[in-house]
Scaffold this active site. Structure first.
Site, short mmCIF file in Angstrom:
data_model
loop_
_atom_site.label_atom_id
_atom_site.label_comp_id
_atom_site.label_asym_id
_atom_site.label_seq_id
_atom_site.Cartn_x
_atom_site.Cartn_y
_atom_site.Cartn_z
NE ARG B 235 -24.24 6.96 -3.67
CZ ARG B 235 -25.38 6.43 -3.22
NH1 ARG B 235 -26.46 7.16 -3.12
NH2 ARG B 235 -25.44 5.16 -2.88
CD GLU B 264 -23.98 11.81 1.42
OE1 GLU B 264 -24.77 12.55 0.82
OE2 GLU B 264 -24.13 10.58 1.55
CG HIS B 282 -27.64 9.48 1.76
ND1 HIS B 282 -26.40 9.37 1.16
CD2 HIS B 282 -28.42 8.57 1.12
CE1 HIS B 282 -26.44 8.45 0.21
NE2 HIS B 282 -27.65 7.95 0.17
#
Lengths: 328, 316
Positions: B235, B264, B282
């Site tokens: 993360r 993000e 991601h």
């Protein structure tokens, strides 16, 4: 002990070492070699005044980079008994001419194999998971704007086919196995103690795998070993990676198949006519292009320096050579 | 006949998932609403939405949960749960499911890929060729990967899968986790700093909790050093991003491979201009194959809930 040894020796000039290279390839460990040998460099500036004479007496030629060593070269340097190669590939040597003259030759052996195997995996996984394309996507500022990103393809569990299960190929296999991939291979001959399934025919191998890694030597027999039939057999979702030599693949066919979507993707570190890369590849997202850099690490450079220096010492003291290429 | 059950899908995820959800439920596509109309959208459909399909990037926060009084279940299309307000869900008695094992291999593959791409400059070299720079000169030397010391933060499913792969490259493996793993052959480090001091490549693979926020901070980055590389497939908030960017710009850290960022999909501008980083949006689990498995699990969990059966992969 040194004093005793010196009593027997009158000072001898350092042995001659003939350097054979394209002008743009400069040898990083030249200064070190110059402390031990009289290095004859045809591209020295200013030129060595005795080069034309001395070069005829040199027993060893160090070939740095891809410059060919032809029959004519060997005529020009008639005293050469040993050619030191600095690449894993020896396709630039006229081996038949070497054999006729009884000239010994060594290659880079295993010096580069880890780095090339690492790189083959990097290219293959990049093509499958599209990370180079993803990096461009993020840098272009597209992530906040576009919600969706093209999905990649899972690596784990893919069937990997290795063309050439030598020093590099066997390391590629070991690495892919840790990803849960199955391995099959093609080689000139089946390897007796290897448990991976063997295919005598590259097309059959291609039909039965998802990813094809080309890491065999370039010889007369393996020119364009990856041809249209092989690539068609690999199929629309197949991925091909080349860390061998550009001439192993029919490049024109490869480009057409990629442009038409008849093959899934390609990771290429080598090309038929380097540094030229076919224009249509430059805009494709399912290819990863690389400027022949699989061996460009400080570790590989240190390893080849060690191997070359050790082999030179060994030759001049009649010791066995490492990574000697057998004339079979 | 019972009124159709409304399911809110926050992000598109896959055509397959949308297709399967549409077959069974009334699907509300949150991402298609312009940002400023989203509150209104939720209000409008709050009397039909009984489920939310969340994901690793966006999950229902307290505000969204409050806006949906009939919400019974959050089925997350992810392994990570940090984007979901779990306390709120517990309070309201809302069930939560996730997709824990579906993506272990994928994410581990990505960790190694980002490592290779960062250390061997694969993406930069690809750009070099595309910009025709190879015609002028060869590429520079890059760092060897095989044999390097790899440190993994978090030796769970994903961390272990990463370790197994790195071992095949002859890497030595060290790890840090909340507690030492009894039967592990890898070297345990009681602190991340000690791990970073002994590692050349530091890979973040732990869950995001209050304790692990900014687990890679300035001290850890300094310990890793100017030849060190940090890889994050966990993360964004695991790393103090401001410190990371400064260290990269100033050369105090060798490089970074990042699949996740603190804010993000926004990326710090300075990061976008660096050549010693690899950035991906991601996509650690974004493969056709895994999306299908995850989608199936999401749908199966929803189906189980709405037919009174046991949930397959519940969290709460």
């Amino acid at each position: 002990m040194a004093a005793a040894a010196n009593q027997h020796q009158s000072p001898e000039p350092p042995p001659l070492l003939l350097l054979h290279r394209f002008p743009s390839f400069s040898l990083p460990f030249l200064p070190f070699l110059q402390t031990k040998y009289t290095v004859l460099d045809p591209h020295a500036d200013p030129p060595h005044p005795s080069f034309p004479n001395l070069s005829k007496s040199a027993r060893v030629m160090l070939c740095f980079g891809p410059k060919p060593v032809t029959s004519e070269d060997l005529d020009r340097y008639p005293s050469v008994e040993y050619v030191v190669g600095t690449s894993a590939g020896i396709n630039n040597f006229d081996l038949a001419a070497f054999r006729r003259r009884g000239i010994r030759v060594t290659s880079a052996g295993d010096a580069f194999s880890d780095d090339v195997a690492d790189y083959a995996l990097g290219l293959a996984i990049d093509v499958l998971r599209r990370v180079s394309a993803a990096d461009r996507f993020v840098r272009a500022g597209s992530w906040p704007v576009q919600n969706e990103y093209t999905l990649g393809s899972k690596v784990s569990g893919k069937r990997v086919g290795i063309v050439g299960l030598g020093s590099i190929g066997s390391r590629v296999a070991k690495r892919f196995e840790a990803f849960g991939c199955s391995i099959a291979y093609n080689s000139r001959k089946q390897k007796p103690h290897v448990l991976y399934p063997y295919y005598a025919n590259v097309k059959d191998l291609a039909s039965n795998v998802d990813v094809l890694i080309v890491c065999c030597a370039l010889t007369n027999e393996t020119q364009r070993i990856i041809n249209k039939d092989v690539m068609t057999a690999l199929g629309k979702t197949g991925v091909i990676v080349n860390v061998g030599r550009g001439a192993l693949i029919d490049e024109k066919e490869l480009v057409e198949l990629l442009v038409r979507g008849e093959i899934g993707g390609a990771g290429l570190d080598v090309f038929e006519n380097e540094p030229h890369v076919p224009q249509p590849l430059l805009t494709l997202d399912n290819v990863v292009l690389s400027p022949h850099k699989a061996v460009l690490t400080p570790d590989s450079f240190a390893a080849i320096e060690e191997l070359v220096c050790s082999n030179l010492e060994a030759f001049f003291s009649n010791q066995p050579l490492r990574a000697e290429v057998a004339h079979d | 006949m019972e009124a159709s059950i409304g399911v809110l899908l926050i992000r598109p995820l896959s055509a397959y998932l949308q297709q399967e959800l549409c077959k069974r439920y009334t699907l509300f596509k949150f991402w298609q609403e312009p940002q400023h109309l989203r509150r209104e959208f939720l209000r409008e459909h709050s009397n039909s939405i009984r489920a939310v399909v969340a994901n690793g990037v966006q999950g229902p926060d307290a505000e969204m949960i409050d806006a949906l009084p009939l919400l019974e279940i959050v089925a997350s299309h992810s392994s990570g749960l940090d984007k979901i307000d779990l306390d709120k869900c517990r309070e309201r008695g809302i069930r939560v499911t996730y997709t824990p094992d579906a993506l272990t291999d994928e994410v581990a593959d990505m960790a190694i890929l980002l490592t290779l791409a960062t250390v061997r400059r694969i993406c930069e070299a690809d750009q070099y060729v595309r910009r025709s720079e190879w015609k002028n000169a060869d590429f520079k030397l890059t760092t060897k990967f095989s044999g390097k010391a790899v440190g993994i933060i978090g030796l769970g499913r994903i961390g272990s899968a990463i370790a197994k792969r790195a071992e095949a490259f002859g890497c030595s493996i060290g790890y840090h986790s909340r507690s030492q793993k009894p039967n592990s052959r890898y070297k345990y480090y009681p602190s991340v700093i000690e791990l970073a001091l002994d590692s050349q490549i530091l890979i973040v693979a732990c869950a995001l909790t209050h304790e692990t926020r900014h687990i890679v901070n300035r001290d850890v980055i300094d310990a890793l050093g100017s030849n060190g590389v940090v890889i994050n497939i966990a993360r964004g908030s695991h790393i103090d991003e401001a410190e990371l960017v400064s260290a990269l710009v100033e050369g105090r850290l060798g490089g970074a491979g990042l699949d996740v960022l603190e804010n993000e999909p926004e990326a710090p501008t300075r990061l976008l201009g660096l050549d010693n980083v690899v950035l991906s949006p991601h996509v650690g689990a974004s493969t056709v194959e895994t999306r299908r498995v995850m989608a199936d699990l999401v749908v199966q969990n929803l189906d189980a809930h709405f037919s009174g059966k046991t949930l397959l992969t519940p969290v709460i």
